[in-house]
Design an enzyme around this catalytic site. Sequence first.
Site, PDB file in Angstrom:
ATOM      1  N   LYS A 148      36.425  10.943  -8.813  1.00 21.36           N
ATOM      2  CA  LYS A 148      37.889  11.096  -8.648  1.00 21.36           C
ATOM      3  C   LYS A 148      38.604   9.780  -8.421  1.00 21.36           C
ATOM      4  O   LYS A 148      39.765   9.625  -8.787  1.00 21.36           O
ATOM      5  CB  LYS A 148      38.224  12.085  -7.535  1.00 21.36           C
ATOM      6  CG  LYS A 148      37.563  11.830  -6.197  1.00 21.36           C
ATOM      7  CD  LYS A 148      36.307  12.635  -6.084  1.00 21.36           C
ATOM      8  CE  LYS A 148      35.339  12.030  -5.112  1.00 21.36           C
ATOM      9  NZ  LYS A 148      34.595  12.993  -4.351  1.00 21.36           N
TER      10      LYS A 148
ATOM     11  N   VAL B 175      37.811  17.293  -8.684  1.00 17.34           N
ATOM     12  CA  VAL B 175      38.589  17.972  -7.631  1.00 17.34           C
ATOM     13  C   VAL B 175      37.920  19.304  -7.313  1.00 17.34           C
ATOM     14  O   VAL B 175      37.662  20.105  -8.215  1.00 17.34           O
ATOM     15  CB  VAL B 175      40.048  18.238  -8.073  1.00 17.34           C
ATOM     16  CG1 VAL B 175      40.837  18.904  -6.941  1.00 17.34           C
ATOM     17  CG2 VAL B 175      40.735  16.950  -8.509  1.00 17.34           C
TER      18      VAL B 175
ATOM     19  N   GLY C  62      34.889  20.004  -6.288  1.00 16.66           N
ATOM     20  CA  GLY C  62      33.455  20.166  -6.589  1.00 16.66           C
ATOM     21  C   GLY C  62      33.215  21.197  -7.671  1.00 16.66           C
ATOM     22  O   GLY C  62      33.578  21.006  -8.822  1.00 16.66           O
TER      23      GLY C  62
ATOM     24  N   ILE D 270      34.553  24.159  -7.986  1.00 18.60           N
ATOM     25  CA  ILE D 270      35.652  25.120  -8.235  1.00 18.60           C
ATOM     26  C   ILE D 270      36.347  24.788  -9.552  1.00 18.60           C
ATOM     27  O   ILE D 270      36.751  23.647  -9.767  1.00 18.60           O
ATOM     28  CB  ILE D 270      36.731  25.036  -7.131  1.00 18.60           C
ATOM     29  CG1 ILE D 270      36.122  25.181  -5.746  1.00 18.60           C
ATOM     30  CG2 ILE D 270      37.811  26.079  -7.354  1.00 18.60           C
ATOM     31  CD1 ILE D 270      37.139  24.971  -4.628  1.00 18.60           C
TER      32      ILE D 270
ATOM     33  N   GLY E 178      24.676  15.380   1.729  1.00 19.66           N
ATOM     34  CA  GLY E 178      25.133  14.824   0.440  1.00 19.66           C
ATOM     35  C   GLY E 178      26.591  15.118   0.133  1.00 19.66           C
ATOM     36  O   GLY E 178      27.026  14.972  -1.005  1.00 19.66           O
TER      37      GLY E 178
ATOM     38  N   GLU F 272      31.303  10.726   0.945  1.00 21.25           N
ATOM     39  CA  GLU F 272      31.361   9.581   0.032  1.00 21.25           C
ATOM     40  C   GLU F 272      30.434   8.482   0.552  1.00 21.25           C
ATOM     41  O   GLU F 272      30.081   8.457   1.731  1.00 21.25           O
ATOM     42  CB  GLU F 272      32.794   9.051  -0.045  1.00 21.25           C
ATOM     43  CG  GLU F 272      33.774  10.034  -0.659  1.00 21.25           C
ATOM     44  CD  GLU F 272      33.376  10.451  -2.062  1.00 21.25           C
ATOM     45  OE1 GLU F 272      33.234   9.579  -2.929  1.00 21.25           O
ATOM     46  OE2 GLU F 272      33.203  11.658  -2.293  1.00 21.25           O
TER      47      GLU F 272
ATOM     48  N   LYS G  64      42.533  13.303  -4.941  1.00 24.61           N
ATOM     49  CA  LYS G  64      42.435  14.619  -5.588  1.00 24.61           C
ATOM     50  C   LYS G  64      43.813  15.263  -5.770  1.00 24.61           C
ATOM     51  O   LYS G  64      44.096  15.824  -6.831  1.00 24.61           O
ATOM     52  CB  LYS G  64      41.509  15.525  -4.773  1.00 24.61           C
ATOM     53  CG  LYS G  64      40.049  15.082  -4.853  1.00 24.61           C
ATOM     54  CD  LYS G  64      39.206  15.805  -3.835  1.00 24.61           C
ATOM     55  CE  LYS G  64      37.736  15.466  -3.973  1.00 24.61           C
ATOM     56  NZ  LYS G  64      36.937  15.881  -2.811  1.00 24.61           N
TER      57      LYS G  64
HETATM   58  P1  NDP Z   1      25.288   8.893  -4.943  1.00 27.91           P
HETATM   59  O1  NDP Z   1      25.517   7.630  -4.205  1.00 27.91           O
HETATM   60  O2  NDP Z   1      24.364   9.906  -4.380  1.00 27.91           O
HETATM   61  O3  NDP Z   1      24.774   8.569  -6.419  1.00 27.91           O
HETATM   62  C1  NDP Z   1      25.249   7.525  -7.210  1.00 27.91           C
HETATM   63  C2  NDP Z   1      24.067   6.944  -7.960  1.00 27.91           C
HETATM   64  O4  NDP Z   1      24.538   6.010  -8.910  1.00 27.91           O
HETATM   65  C3  NDP Z   1      23.096   6.211  -7.023  1.00 27.91           C
HETATM   66  O5  NDP Z   1      21.763   6.500  -7.391  1.00 27.91           O
HETATM   67  C4  NDP Z   1      23.451   4.760  -7.277  1.00 27.91           C
HETATM   68  O6  NDP Z   1      22.374   3.886  -7.022  1.00 27.91           O
HETATM   69  C5  NDP Z   1      23.787   4.802  -8.753  1.00 27.91           C
HETATM   70  N1  NDP Z   1      24.603   3.686  -9.163  1.00 27.91           N
HETATM   71  C6  NDP Z   1      25.631   3.124  -8.498  1.00 27.91           C
HETATM   72  N2  NDP Z   1      26.128   2.095  -9.210  1.00 27.91           N
HETATM   73  C7  NDP Z   1      25.392   2.005 -10.326  1.00 27.91           C
HETATM   74  C8  NDP Z   1      25.389   1.123 -11.453  1.00 27.91           C
HETATM   75  N3  NDP Z   1      26.255   0.121 -11.533  1.00 27.91           N
HETATM   76  N4  NDP Z   1      24.498   1.320 -12.433  1.00 27.91           N
HETATM   77  C9  NDP Z   1      23.619   2.316 -12.350  1.00 27.91           C
HETATM   78  N5  NDP Z   1      23.543   3.179 -11.306  1.00 27.91           N
HETATM   79  C10 NDP Z   1      24.428   3.023 -10.311  1.00 27.91           C
HETATM   80  O7  NDP Z   1      26.722   9.529  -5.213  1.00 27.91           O
HETATM   81  P2  NDP Z   1      27.068  11.051  -5.492  1.00 27.91           P
HETATM   82  O8  NDP Z   1      26.123  11.602  -6.480  1.00 27.91           O
HETATM   83  O9  NDP Z   1      27.283  11.756  -4.219  1.00 27.91           O
HETATM   84  O10 NDP Z   1      28.527  10.891  -6.140  1.00 27.91           O
HETATM   85  C11 NDP Z   1      28.705  10.408  -7.448  1.00 27.91           C
HETATM   86  C12 NDP Z   1      30.172  10.551  -7.810  1.00 27.91           C
HETATM   87  O11 NDP Z   1      30.537  11.926  -7.734  1.00 27.91           O
HETATM   88  C13 NDP Z   1      31.133   9.835  -6.860  1.00 27.91           C
HETATM   89  O12 NDP Z   1      32.248   9.428  -7.585  1.00 27.91           O
HETATM   90  C14 NDP Z   1      31.543  10.931  -5.878  1.00 27.91           C
HETATM   91  O13 NDP Z   1      32.798  10.681  -5.301  1.00 27.91           O
HETATM   92  C15 NDP Z   1      31.608  12.103  -6.808  1.00 27.91           C
HETATM   93  N6  NDP Z   1      31.437  13.407  -6.192  1.00 27.91           N
HETATM   94  C16 NDP Z   1      30.424  13.632  -5.307  1.00 27.91           C
HETATM   95  C17 NDP Z   1      30.233  14.880  -4.780  1.00 27.91           C
HETATM   96  C18 NDP Z   1      29.152  15.181  -3.807  1.00 27.91           C
HETATM   97  O14 NDP Z   1      29.130  16.305  -3.293  1.00 27.91           O
HETATM   98  N7  NDP Z   1      28.244  14.255  -3.513  1.00 27.91           N
HETATM   99  C19 NDP Z   1      31.116  15.995  -5.142  1.00 27.91           C
HETATM  100  C20 NDP Z   1      32.147  15.653  -6.108  1.00 27.91           C
HETATM  101  C21 NDP Z   1      32.286  14.397  -6.594  1.00 27.91           C
HETATM  102  P3  NDP Z   1      22.279   3.203  -5.563  1.00 27.91           P
HETATM  103  O15 NDP Z   1      22.141   4.323  -4.601  1.00 27.91           O
HETATM  104  O16 NDP Z   1      21.069   2.325  -5.631  1.00 27.91           O
HETATM  105  O17 NDP Z   1      23.540   2.425  -5.380  1.00 27.91           O
HETATM  106  N1  HSE Z   2      33.127  13.569  -0.385  1.00 24.02           N
HETATM  107  C1  HSE Z   2      33.736  14.583  -1.145  1.00 24.02           C
HETATM  108  C2  HSE Z   2      34.031  15.769  -0.279  1.00 24.02           C
HETATM  109  C3  HSE Z   2      32.839  15.009  -2.276  1.00 24.02           C
HETATM  110  O1  HSE Z   2      33.473  15.834   0.816  1.00 24.02           O
HETATM  111  O2  HSE Z   2      34.838  16.616  -0.647  1.00 24.02           O
HETATM  112  C4  HSE Z   2      33.483  16.008  -3.206  1.00 24.02           C
HETATM  113  O3  HSE Z   2      34.511  15.409  -3.944  1.00 24.02           O
END
Ligand code: NDP
Ligand code: HSE
Length: 402
Positions: free
Chosen positions: A100, A127, A129, A131, A182, A185, A200
């Site tokens: 986002k 926005v 998750g 939904i 998890g 952020e 969002k």
């Molecule tokens: P995480 O930190 O768990 O995962 C991100 C992954 O991407 C990590 O493994 C990270 O590696 C890797 N990464 C970061 N930078 C790079 C790069 N330059 N090249 C390759 N790999 C890279 O994040 P989330 O999965 O929780 O979130 C991902 C996105 O989704 C974010 O924008 C978040 O705001 C969004 N989001 C998350 C939700 C949630 O519930 N977690 C829900 C909705 C949206 P490393 O850890 O080594 O940095």
């Molecule tokens: N950190 C965000 C939240 C992830 O807690 O809502 C979903 O966008």
Amino acid sequence: MAKAAIMGFGTVGGGVYDIIDASREKVSLNAGEPIDVKYILDIRDFPNHPRKELFTKDFSDILNDPEVTVVAEVMGGLHPAYEFTKSLLENGKSVVTSNKELVATYGTELLAIAREKNVNYFFEASVGGGIPVIRPIHQCLTANNILKIAGILNGTTNYILNEMITKGKAFADALADAQKLGYAERNPAADIEGHDACRKIAILASLASRNFVDYNDIPTEGITEITLDDVNCAAKLGAVIKLIGYARFLEDGKVFSIVAPMLIDKSDPLSGVDGVMNAVMITGDSVGDVMFYGAGAGKLPTASAVVADMIDAVKHCERSKKIFWEKPEKNITASGDDVKFSYFIRTGDSADNIKAAFEDCRFTESAVTGESAFITEPLTAAEIEDRLEKLSSVISKIRVFN
Ligand code: NDP
Ligand code: HSE
């Protein structure tokens, strides 16, 4: 068979891989062809993954592979996610994202590139998750003038407030648990200070108005100042406190938005949205109120929305769906100077002092001995500040949701 890539193998990326792997037939049926993950980009190593040959650290593997038509960007952050996404779209690949921050910041440009290149940039997971809310605004509600959007848009803060209320957990412990699950952020300040909810509501307001609403213009308060006493006082009133993202679409085409903790009466459906659940209430001029509810964060709920976007991108590989907003000539953010809210106030002042400052207030029972609690009449931001100056000790000031 469509070839796909996943960029970022964290919470969401892992979920995207698991769903595609576990639901091959379903995905294939819905996409019209199988979706095969050809690359997973991550900076970390995953030597024990059963498909370790899929992993790469080199973005150009994905960019330069003509077989790859759809990419899930689930890395997060602005850079290099922006540069990667832009290059992929310019190279004729569709991109779907849960990021986002990126959509709220660079969405206008990335959506325009997608249109120009006849590919898609989808962001359902950005926005709420899991939904569905982006498509409903973009498709199902397009016969309406949207009048208002209000919702609980951050799972982490809703989870924290709920743990404080139901288990008496300390703020820091509840946040640590949200991180372990998890939900949070990478920098949880984005959650607890309201910036995530702000991005969002900016995305939803941009989509509904078709004009870019800059999140930097949205007044934003988080939940860091909310105490257990506030929560207990709210309960005495038959109310709860939730972090609300709020946008009102005004007749002059401007949009008033705000993110702040608000007091919500238990009779309001948003009051029952607990834990990591999110809900978005949308008011249209024809449809009235509609509400979307579900898991706002977490591995599989978020990945569910990302994979659905991948399926949609594969289904529409020959056609750009016209999801977009544009940068208006003039900033459309309303100042909100004349927008009124009632406020819930806790103070150490005497009833006489309070009555002298707030003629029409409604006193309520406080959960804390030696202090007073009351709800004001609807006031503008300037009016409330003016009245509060007449009191000597203001403990809390929380808007009442309307
Ligand atoms: P995480 O930190 O768990 O995962 C991100 C992954 O991407 C990590 O493994 C990270 O590696 C890797 N990464 C970061 N930078 C790079 C790069 N330059 N090249 C390759 N790999 C890279 O994040 P989330 O999965 O929780 O979130 C991902 C996105 O989704 C974010 O924008 C978040 O705001 C969004 N989001 C998350 C939700 C949630 O519930 N977690 C829900 C909705 C949206 P490393 O850890 O080594 O940095
Ligand atoms: N950190 C965000 C939240 C992830 O807690 O809502 C979903 O966008």
